[in-house]
Design a protein around this motif. Sequence first.
Motif, PDB file in Angstrom:
ATOM      1  N   MET A  51      39.498  39.891  40.843  1.00  0.00           N
ATOM      2  CA  MET A  51      38.045  39.924  40.612  1.00  0.00           C
ATOM      3  C   MET A  51      37.737  39.924  39.117  1.00  0.00           C
ATOM      4  O   MET A  51      36.779  39.302  38.658  1.00  0.00           O
ATOM      5  N   LEU A  52      38.562  40.645  38.355  1.00  0.00           N
ATOM      6  CA  LEU A  52      38.321  40.728  36.910  1.00  0.00           C
ATOM      7  C   LEU A  52      38.505  39.374  36.228  1.00  0.00           C
ATOM      8  O   LEU A  52      37.867  39.072  35.239  1.00  0.00           O
ATOM      9  N   ARG A  53      39.394  38.556  36.798  1.00  0.00           N
ATOM     10  CA  ARG A  53      39.641  37.238  36.205  1.00  0.00           C
ATOM     11  C   ARG A  53      38.544  36.233  36.544  1.00  0.00           C
ATOM     12  O   ARG A  53      38.398  35.225  35.884  1.00  0.00           O
ATOM     13  N   GLU A  54      37.798  36.529  37.613  1.00  0.00           N
ATOM     14  CA  GLU A  54      36.767  35.600  38.085  1.00  0.00           C
ATOM     15  C   GLU A  54      35.457  35.755  37.317  1.00  0.00           C
ATOM     16  O   GLU A  54      35.137  36.849  36.860  1.00  0.00           O
ATOM     17  N   ASN A  55      34.694  34.681  37.267  1.00  0.00           N
ATOM     18  CA  ASN A  55      33.315  34.786  36.789  1.00  0.00           C
ATOM     19  C   ASN A  55      32.452  35.249  37.953  1.00  0.00           C
ATOM     20  O   ASN A  55      32.207  34.499  38.894  1.00  0.00           O
ATOM     21  N   LEU A  56      31.978  36.491  37.894  1.00  0.00           N
ATOM     22  CA  LEU A  56      31.254  37.055  39.036  1.00  0.00           C
ATOM     23  C   LEU A  56      29.743  36.914  38.893  1.00  0.00           C
ATOM     24  O   LEU A  56      29.031  36.747  39.866  1.00  0.00           O
TER      25      LEU A  56
ATOM     26  N   ILE B  97      46.380  50.763  36.314  1.00  0.00           N
ATOM     27  CA  ILE B  97      45.122  50.844  35.558  1.00  0.00           C
ATOM     28  C   ILE B  97      44.913  49.492  34.880  1.00  0.00           C
ATOM     29  O   ILE B  97      45.659  49.141  33.970  1.00  0.00           O
ATOM     30  N   PRO B  98      43.935  48.705  35.335  1.00  0.00           N
ATOM     31  CA  PRO B  98      43.707  47.405  34.697  1.00  0.00           C
ATOM     32  C   PRO B  98      43.318  47.572  33.223  1.00  0.00           C
ATOM     33  O   PRO B  98      42.583  48.496  32.871  1.00  0.00           O
ATOM     34  N   VAL B  99      43.834  46.680  32.389  1.00  0.00           N
ATOM     35  CA  VAL B  99      43.510  46.662  30.963  1.00  0.00           C
ATOM     36  C   VAL B  99      42.934  45.278  30.636  1.00  0.00           C
ATOM     37  O   VAL B  99      43.631  44.270  30.751  1.00  0.00           O
ATOM     38  N   VAL B 100      41.654  45.250  30.292  1.00  0.00           N
ATOM     39  CA  VAL B 100      40.980  43.993  30.003  1.00  0.00           C
ATOM     40  C   VAL B 100      40.813  43.864  28.493  1.00  0.00           C
ATOM     41  O   VAL B 100      40.362  44.806  27.843  1.00  0.00           O
TER      42      VAL B 100
ATOM     43  N   ALA C 292      48.114  42.965  30.397  1.00  0.00           N
ATOM     44  CA  ALA C 292      46.702  42.899  29.995  1.00  0.00           C
ATOM     45  C   ALA C 292      46.067  41.617  30.537  1.00  0.00           C
ATOM     46  O   ALA C 292      46.751  40.607  30.728  1.00  0.00           O
ATOM     47  N   ILE C 293      44.777  41.692  30.809  1.00  0.00           N
ATOM     48  CA  ILE C 293      44.012  40.550  31.313  1.00  0.00           C
ATOM     49  C   ILE C 293      43.072  40.088  30.211  1.00  0.00           C
ATOM     50  O   ILE C 293      42.401  40.917  29.582  1.00  0.00           O
ATOM     51  N   GLU C 294      42.994  38.785  30.010  1.00  0.00           N
ATOM     52  CA  GLU C 294      42.057  38.265  29.009  1.00  0.00           C
ATOM     53  C   GLU C 294      40.630  38.311  29.581  1.00  0.00           C
ATOM     54  O   GLU C 294      40.375  37.783  30.658  1.00  0.00           O
TER      55      GLU C 294
END
Lengths: 424, 424
Positions: free
Chosen positions: B409-414, B349-352, B378-380
Amino acid sequence: MEFKQGDRVRIEKNGTVYEGRVMPSMEGYITIKMDNGYNAGFSTDRVKITLLEGNGESTNGGENSAKESRETGEEVTKPGKKLPKVAILSTGGTIASKVDYRTGAVTSQFTADDILAAIPELKEIADFKGRVISSILSENMDVGAWEKLASAVVEEIKDGADGIIITHGTDTMMYTAAALSFMIETPVPIVLVGSQRSADRPSSDSAMNAICAARVAVSDIAEVSVVMHGTTSDDYCEIHRGTKVRKMHTSRRDAFKSINSLPIGTVDYNTGEIKTFTNYIKRGERPLKFKPGMEPKCALVKFTPDADPDILDYYIRGGYRGLVLEGTGLGHVSTKWVPLIQKATDSKIPVVVTSQCLNGRVCDRVYNTGRDMLKAGAIEGEDTLPETALVKLMWVLGQTDEYNEAISMLRENLSGEITECCFK
Amino acid sequence: MEFKQGDRVRIEKNGTVYEGRVMPSMEGYITIKMDNGYNAGFSTDRVKITLLEGNGESTNGGENSAKESRETGEEVTKPGKKLPKVAILSTGGTIASKVDYRTGAVTSQFTADDILAAIPELKEIADFKGRVISSILSENMDVGAWEKLASAVVEEIKDGADGIIITHGTDTMMYTAAALSFMIETPVPIVLVGSQRSADRPSSDSAMNAICAARVAVSDIAEVSVVMHGTTSDDYCEIHRGTKVRKMHTSRRDAFKSINSLPIGTVDYNTGEIKTFTNYIKRGERPLKFKPGMEPKCALVKFTPDADPDILDYYIRGGYRGLVLEGTGLGHVSTKWVPLIQKATDSKIPVVVTSQCLNGRVCDRVYNTGRDMLKAGAIEGEDTLPETALVKLMWVLGQTDEYNEAISMLRENLSGEITECCFK
């Protein structure tokens, strides 16, 4: 050669000369406070250091302990003039932080004594005593720590303090300020202060914030306030009411803003002059009154579109005693949340509505959804910040077990958290 | 006498004279748009009404239905000049609202046709077609409604629309704008617009916002944007990027602000001139691409001091697929939350991590707590708004079931949600 805190030194690095007073420094490093108010840190093996003036006090050599430490400033600069007494209570945070070489990250380890040694100007403003209350990063503050801190503040006031300074990490400073605002009716200033940059960084704001906080602590503003940089320059600090302040930037020095209110005032860094913009309670206007007791089983729930209302049931099932909703716009949640609001209030769990807009006033009388929320027993938090509303709810439920009494306290302006309605 | 929408009338009340065009009005009431752009509403039995110019179109007489309605503007003012085609998709909200006499509160019931009739200037800007997508208050928008709306937008673009206007309630407009930003790569402008005051109130901002939105819809800004009042005066609207905008006031007309970014630009209300402040994707620069699919089982959790970390376990137990934390300061939660972050990421489960400061950038590398959070997986969220981070997470998890792909994908600027780092 060993240098002591407060020593005036000259440091030469790559042909550039820096002068200032030695601040608490890590082994192998030296940090100085320069005359322009900025701090600079150097690796001692890469610079040439010359002692200019050896009036430093002895460092306490090693890790600080949580022991209580007393007044260090014997050398009051203006003999004959009796300075007001100010207690500095330290809780940890960036204003009292240094780099932890275990992880390379910053931890909070300095005492009030360290701060007094690092910022000698403070001793011209008041006669300080330092006291360590806790040494934790502010994200770990909890209801227990708030109550311990409040007790210490009250003790110091009873013991004759003319003002209180609390050094605090900036992350949760607004929550602690709100908690103290509800727990203590104070006859003297209670000032929270912190730093957005650790003292070992050249752009640290510690010194200016601490000096401005000291000015407020000896002023006639007998409120719980947060004193921090007003702009990104080193020109003035703002004095924010403890229930109306919010950290609005992750890293800027002027991160703290008064929301839905002007700041109480400003402190000019150079002249020390205080200008005020709002009414405030004056020194001695009310007697000291300590009203501890907070209910930790309260939650702040931020509504987002399509969020499952079962989250409210989770808190009801879990025995929570109060809920703050951070709704959208004027204070809305989706209509499928309304039956759960009803369930909460049927269970004598107050539900206070605030807005994720932060600015402006909640008004649930305009749209159908809001009206349905009110019908289900929700209370409008007016222009109270969501974070302050949570702390108020914790405090109110710590004061009374009577649902109706709690509801009427929640509707009242208890400590500046609700401003009189100007627009609906 | 019956007056029709668009008729020019004179209304006399208590000796004061009002002139303007008839807007959609409730039975027993008449609302006019005055020449100064403001609207005024009157009870018909208390005023004298005179027809000045009868060029109104027939009202549709009664409740609007959700049927699709087509272009009404035959009388294009500049024959010979081919106007761009703009589709107005209405979803409900204040810009399309009227008073519900059941409760006295405001509900959303007007169609795009009603808006075109009420704001005749629109017909000089484009050749409009109206289409009702939904008729709900924005707090009831959900993932299903976002997808339905996105499909309709894509259909209209495929059908030849040179620009899209979406009328939307302001409460959750930022969430919908973010959802469309991730779901659609667009070759034409997609503009969300709303009103902070219902059209029956004298200070309504509907007309100016709608006209500015139309200017952007025919411009070369091929982005999903929110166009709303830039100040409390009727001087200009701001064009906010759909992933960087936030409603920052419960009631002010200039409630919408770009956070951690300048607005894309402004539209002058009087001249129609557009000024831009940031880079933007230009009309036709990229082909239409529709990427629907969103995972609703994601939650935004706002951390507050002493909050029980079991809330994370509640979401893990409940089969949630992703979590956004709204931490304090640089992106912190209390250390007792860290094991639960680990449990979530162990369960794929990703945690942003985002910040409740809203302004500024999350950085979990400075303090020990943040480092421990990162170690726990956790991802910043960088400088992404918490609300945008939630919508992005829903979208990313609707695109892929692969945890590692989701993380990258979550780390990228989409879609403009992360700006390049300028300060850490």
